[in-house]
Design a protein around this motif. Sequence first.
Motif, PDB file in Angstrom:
ATOM      1  N   LEU A  13      30.356  28.400  31.220  1.00  0.00           N
ATOM      2  CA  LEU A  13      31.616  27.662  31.166  1.00  0.00           C
ATOM      3  C   LEU A  13      32.423  28.137  32.367  1.00  0.00           C
ATOM      4  N   LYS A  14      33.014  27.224  33.123  1.00  0.00           N
ATOM      5  CA  LYS A  14      33.774  27.597  34.324  1.00  0.00           C
ATOM      6  C   LYS A  14      35.169  27.014  34.244  1.00  0.00           C
ATOM      7  N   LYS A  15      36.152  27.816  34.605  1.00  0.00           N
ATOM      8  CA  LYS A  15      37.531  27.348  34.684  1.00  0.00           C
ATOM      9  C   LYS A  15      38.165  27.893  35.951  1.00  0.00           C
ATOM     10  N   GLN A  16      38.914  27.027  36.639  1.00  0.00           N
ATOM     11  CA  GLN A  16      39.598  27.389  37.872  1.00  0.00           C
ATOM     12  C   GLN A  16      41.032  27.821  37.567  1.00  0.00           C
ATOM     13  N   PHE A  17      41.463  28.876  38.213  1.00  0.00           N
ATOM     14  CA  PHE A  17      42.835  29.368  38.115  1.00  0.00           C
ATOM     15  C   PHE A  17      43.414  29.404  39.527  1.00  0.00           C
ATOM     16  N   LYS A  18      44.709  29.327  39.631  1.00  0.00           N
ATOM     17  CA  LYS A  18      45.347  29.509  40.927  1.00  0.00           C
ATOM     18  C   LYS A  18      45.456  30.990  41.225  1.00  0.00           C
ATOM     19  N   LYS A  19      45.817  31.292  42.447  1.00  0.00           N
ATOM     20  CA  LYS A  19      45.892  32.683  42.911  1.00  0.00           C
ATOM     21  C   LYS A  19      47.065  33.398  42.237  1.00  0.00           C
ATOM     22  N   ASP A  20      46.789  34.080  41.155  1.00  0.00           N
ATOM     23  CA  ASP A  20      47.780  34.919  40.477  1.00  0.00           C
ATOM     24  C   ASP A  20      47.048  35.829  39.511  1.00  0.00           C
ATOM     25  N   LYS A  21      47.768  36.635  38.789  1.00  0.00           N
ATOM     26  CA  LYS A  21      47.134  37.611  37.906  1.00  0.00           C
ATOM     27  C   LYS A  21      46.778  37.051  36.532  1.00  0.00           C
ATOM     28  N   SER A  22      47.141  35.805  36.214  1.00  0.00           N
ATOM     29  CA  SER A  22      46.903  35.268  34.872  1.00  0.00           C
ATOM     30  C   SER A  22      45.423  35.209  34.511  1.00  0.00           C
ATOM     31  N   ILE A  23      44.556  35.082  35.481  1.00  0.00           N
ATOM     32  CA  ILE A  23      43.118  35.074  35.192  1.00  0.00           C
ATOM     33  C   ILE A  23      42.701  36.404  34.557  1.00  0.00           C
ATOM     34  N   PHE A  24      43.377  37.484  34.948  1.00  0.00           N
ATOM     35  CA  PHE A  24      43.046  38.792  34.389  1.00  0.00           C
ATOM     36  C   PHE A  24      43.551  38.932  32.954  1.00  0.00           C
ATOM     37  N   ASP A  25      44.628  38.235  32.602  1.00  0.00           N
ATOM     38  CA  ASP A  25      45.108  38.239  31.214  1.00  0.00           C
ATOM     39  C   ASP A  25      44.076  37.587  30.300  1.00  0.00           C
ATOM     40  N   VAL A  26      43.523  36.462  30.726  1.00  0.00           N
ATOM     41  CA  VAL A  26      42.509  35.772  29.931  1.00  0.00           C
ATOM     42  C   VAL A  26      41.228  36.604  29.879  1.00  0.00           C
ATOM     43  N   GLN A  27      40.838  37.182  31.012  1.00  0.00           N
ATOM     44  CA  GLN A  27      39.640  38.029  31.060  1.00  0.00           C
ATOM     45  C   GLN A  27      39.798  39.231  30.138  1.00  0.00           C
ATOM     46  N   LYS A  28      40.977  39.816  30.115  1.00  0.00           N
ATOM     47  CA  LYS A  28      41.219  40.975  29.249  1.00  0.00           C
ATOM     48  C   LYS A  28      41.124  40.580  27.774  1.00  0.00           C
ATOM     49  N   ALA A  29      41.606  39.393  27.436  1.00  0.00           N
ATOM     50  CA  ALA A  29      41.488  38.925  26.055  1.00  0.00           C
ATOM     51  C   ALA A  29      40.017  38.708  25.690  1.00  0.00           C
ATOM     52  N   ILE A  30      39.238  38.120  26.590  1.00  0.00           N
ATOM     53  CA  ILE A  30      37.801  37.948  26.327  1.00  0.00           C
ATOM     54  C   ILE A  30      37.142  39.295  26.123  1.00  0.00           C
ATOM     55  N   ALA A  31      37.431  40.236  27.005  1.00  0.00           N
ATOM     56  CA  ALA A  31      36.835  41.577  26.888  1.00  0.00           C
ATOM     57  C   ALA A  31      37.215  42.228  25.564  1.00  0.00           C
ATOM     58  N   THR A  32      38.462  42.085  25.156  1.00  0.00           N
ATOM     59  CA  THR A  32      38.917  42.672  23.903  1.00  0.00           C
ATOM     60  C   THR A  32      38.134  42.128  22.712  1.00  0.00           C
ATOM     61  N   TYR A  33      37.978  40.813  22.666  1.00  0.00           N
ATOM     62  CA  TYR A  33      37.301  40.190  21.528  1.00  0.00           C
ATOM     63  C   TYR A  33      35.788  40.373  21.560  1.00  0.00           C
ATOM     64  N   VAL A  34      35.195  40.377  22.750  1.00  0.00           N
ATOM     65  CA  VAL A  34      33.743  40.481  22.850  1.00  0.00           C
ATOM     66  C   VAL A  34      33.290  41.934  22.714  1.00  0.00           C
ATOM     67  N   LEU A  35      33.952  42.852  23.389  1.00  0.00           N
ATOM     68  CA  LEU A  35      33.487  44.227  23.445  1.00  0.00           C
ATOM     69  C   LEU A  35      33.884  45.068  22.226  1.00  0.00           C
ATOM     70  N   LYS A  36      34.894  44.639  21.490  1.00  0.00           N
ATOM     71  CA  LYS A  36      35.338  45.427  20.327  1.00  0.00           C
ATOM     72  C   LYS A  36      34.821  44.844  19.020  1.00  0.00           C
ATOM     73  N   ARG A  37      33.839  44.010  19.081  1.00  0.00           N
ATOM     74  CA  ARG A  37      33.278  43.400  17.853  1.00  0.00           C
ATOM     75  C   ARG A  37      31.964  44.047  17.527  1.00  0.00           C
TER      76      ARG A  37
END
Length: 126
Positions: free
Chosen positions: A102-126
């Motif tokens: 699945l691919k999603k484009q983000f503009k140049k800012d830090k918000s992509i890291f907020d979404v990535q951190k949420a994915i990591a939280t849900y995937v890695l802590k399960r």
Amino acid sequence: MGLLDGLMGNASEINLTEVEKELEVILIDGEVIEKGYKLIRDLFIFTNSRLIVVDKQGMTGKKIEYHSVPYKSITHFSVETAGTFDLDAELKIWVSSTAEPLKKQFKKDKSIFDVQKAIATYVLKR
């Protein structure tokens, strides 16, 4: 982050009660939305059971595709940051038994890291 961020291609955190009403037709009994992000018209919804990627299509956004991904099915994910000439960042999520992520484009800012951190939280802590 607010409405303008979402329109510019920056992910912004969303009001969960509004999303619950929109997604009540696909949520199962006992499933709770815990976090959500809006990227232009698309949504990343994190529930206690799965990631739901809502892809609104067409001019009006009335055609909607719901990608339902159990956390245990996410095999890996990546973030590609924006460069000097390439102004878009990209998030990729690989799901077991699929060749293309699945691919999603983000503009140049830090918000992509907020979404990535949420994915990591849900995937890695399960």
